[in-house]
Design an enzyme around this catalytic site. Structure first.
Site, short mmCIF file in Angstrom:
data_model
loop_
_atom_site.label_atom_id
_atom_site.label_comp_id
_atom_site.label_asym_id
_atom_site.label_seq_id
_atom_site.Cartn_x
_atom_site.Cartn_y
_atom_site.Cartn_z
N HIS A 22 29.19 33.36 28.58
CA HIS A 22 28.73 34.67 28.14
C HIS A 22 29.89 35.53 27.66
O HIS A 22 31.06 35.19 27.84
CB HIS A 22 27.97 35.38 29.27
CG HIS A 22 28.77 35.58 30.53
ND1 HIS A 22 28.90 34.59 31.48
CD2 HIS A 22 29.48 36.63 30.98
CE1 HIS A 22 29.65 35.03 32.47
NE2 HIS A 22 30.02 36.27 32.19
N CYS A 27 37.44 45.58 33.23
CA CYS A 27 36.77 44.38 32.72
C CYS A 27 35.28 44.51 32.97
O CYS A 27 34.86 45.13 33.94
CB CYS A 27 37.29 43.10 33.34
SG CYS A 27 38.24 43.24 34.81
N HIS A 79 31.06 43.41 31.02
CA HIS A 79 30.22 42.65 30.10
C HIS A 79 29.46 43.61 29.21
O HIS A 79 28.93 44.61 29.71
CB HIS A 79 29.21 41.81 30.86
CG HIS A 79 29.82 40.92 31.88
ND1 HIS A 79 30.10 41.34 33.16
CD2 HIS A 79 30.24 39.64 31.80
CE1 HIS A 79 30.65 40.35 33.82
NE2 HIS A 79 30.75 39.30 33.03
N GLU A 108 34.35 53.49 34.62
CA GLU A 108 35.16 53.05 35.75
C GLU A 108 36.30 54.01 36.07
O GLU A 108 36.55 54.29 37.24
CB GLU A 108 35.73 51.65 35.48
CG GLU A 108 34.67 50.58 35.47
CD GLU A 108 35.24 49.16 35.37
OE1 GLU A 108 36.45 48.97 35.62
OE2 GLU A 108 34.46 48.25 35.03
N GLU A 126 32.55 32.65 36.79
CA GLU A 126 32.74 33.28 35.48
C GLU A 126 32.97 32.18 34.45
O GLU A 126 33.79 31.29 34.68
CB GLU A 126 33.96 34.20 35.48
CG GLU A 126 33.84 35.41 36.37
CD GLU A 126 33.09 36.55 35.73
OE1 GLU A 126 32.38 36.33 34.74
OE2 GLU A 126 33.20 37.67 36.24
N GLU A 181 33.51 32.74 30.51
CA GLU A 181 33.46 33.86 29.58
C GLU A 181 34.27 33.67 28.31
O GLU A 181 35.30 33.01 28.31
CB GLU A 181 33.99 35.12 30.29
CG GLU A 181 33.14 35.52 31.47
CD GLU A 181 33.58 36.80 32.12
OE1 GLU A 181 32.73 37.42 32.78
OE2 GLU A 181 34.76 37.21 31.99
#
Length: 175
Positions: free
Chosen positions: A33, A67, A69, A87, A112, A114
């Site tokens: 992803h 970090c 998505h 964040e 993960e 990615e």
């Protein structure tokens, strides 16, 4: 545990096309992803964050500045800007640099896998007003590449798997 179980993110099919998948499912099943990683610098010093203990994986571990998505149908650029605000409470000009791919066990039966769009920003920390979201971030600090490498070698258990991979690949933090 901050799980975000209803968030839909873009997964990558074998032919390169994108399809929607629930974020936690992608991590449970190690589905390839999209993701983003942001690195905010003041000169040679990198701003890093300690993830909140309540995060659904890697809570309490140190990672790069931000970090995350992208949401389904969100660009990686929009995601990077949105998440650094959510964040750390900041808005800084981001420059897209490189794309990296990795796969790592992040504990708790999660994985993960990615394709990460990496972004950098240059700031003056004397004028940067951080407002970290306690649901996302426990602490922040500035590190030099050399100091970070020394600390990672001495205490690798204090860092997220992806951050260790980034520093292993780019020890001078030339992201």
């Amino acid at each position: 545990m901050t799980a975000s179980t209803d968030i839909i993110i873009p997964a990558i099919a074998g032919d390169g096309s994108l399809f929607p998948i629930e974020k936690l499912q992608a991590h449970r099943e190690a589905v390839f992803h999209l993701a983003i990683s942001v690195f905010v610098f003041d000169g040679t010093h990198l701003l890093i964050q300690q993830r909140a203990e309540s995060k659904y994986h890697c809570g309490g571990l140190w990672a790069n500045t931000c970090c995350s998505h992208p949401n389904w149908n969100e660009t990686v650029e929009a995601c990077a800007s949105r998440r650094i605000g959510e964040e750390l409470g900041i808005s800084v000009p981001l420059e897209r640099r490189r794309t990296v791919e990795y796969s790592a066990d992040v504990g708790g039966g999660l994985h993960e896998h990615e394709r990460v769009a990496m972004f950098v920003a240059s700031v003056d920390r004397a004028t940067l007003a951080l407002d970290a979201n306690p649901d996302e971030v426990m602490a922040t600090r500035w590190v030099t590449p050399a100091g970070l490498c020394i600390e990672m070698r001495a205490h690798p258990e204090r860092f997220t798997p992806w951050f260790k991979l980034y520093v292993e690949r780019y020890p001078d933090l030339a992201i």
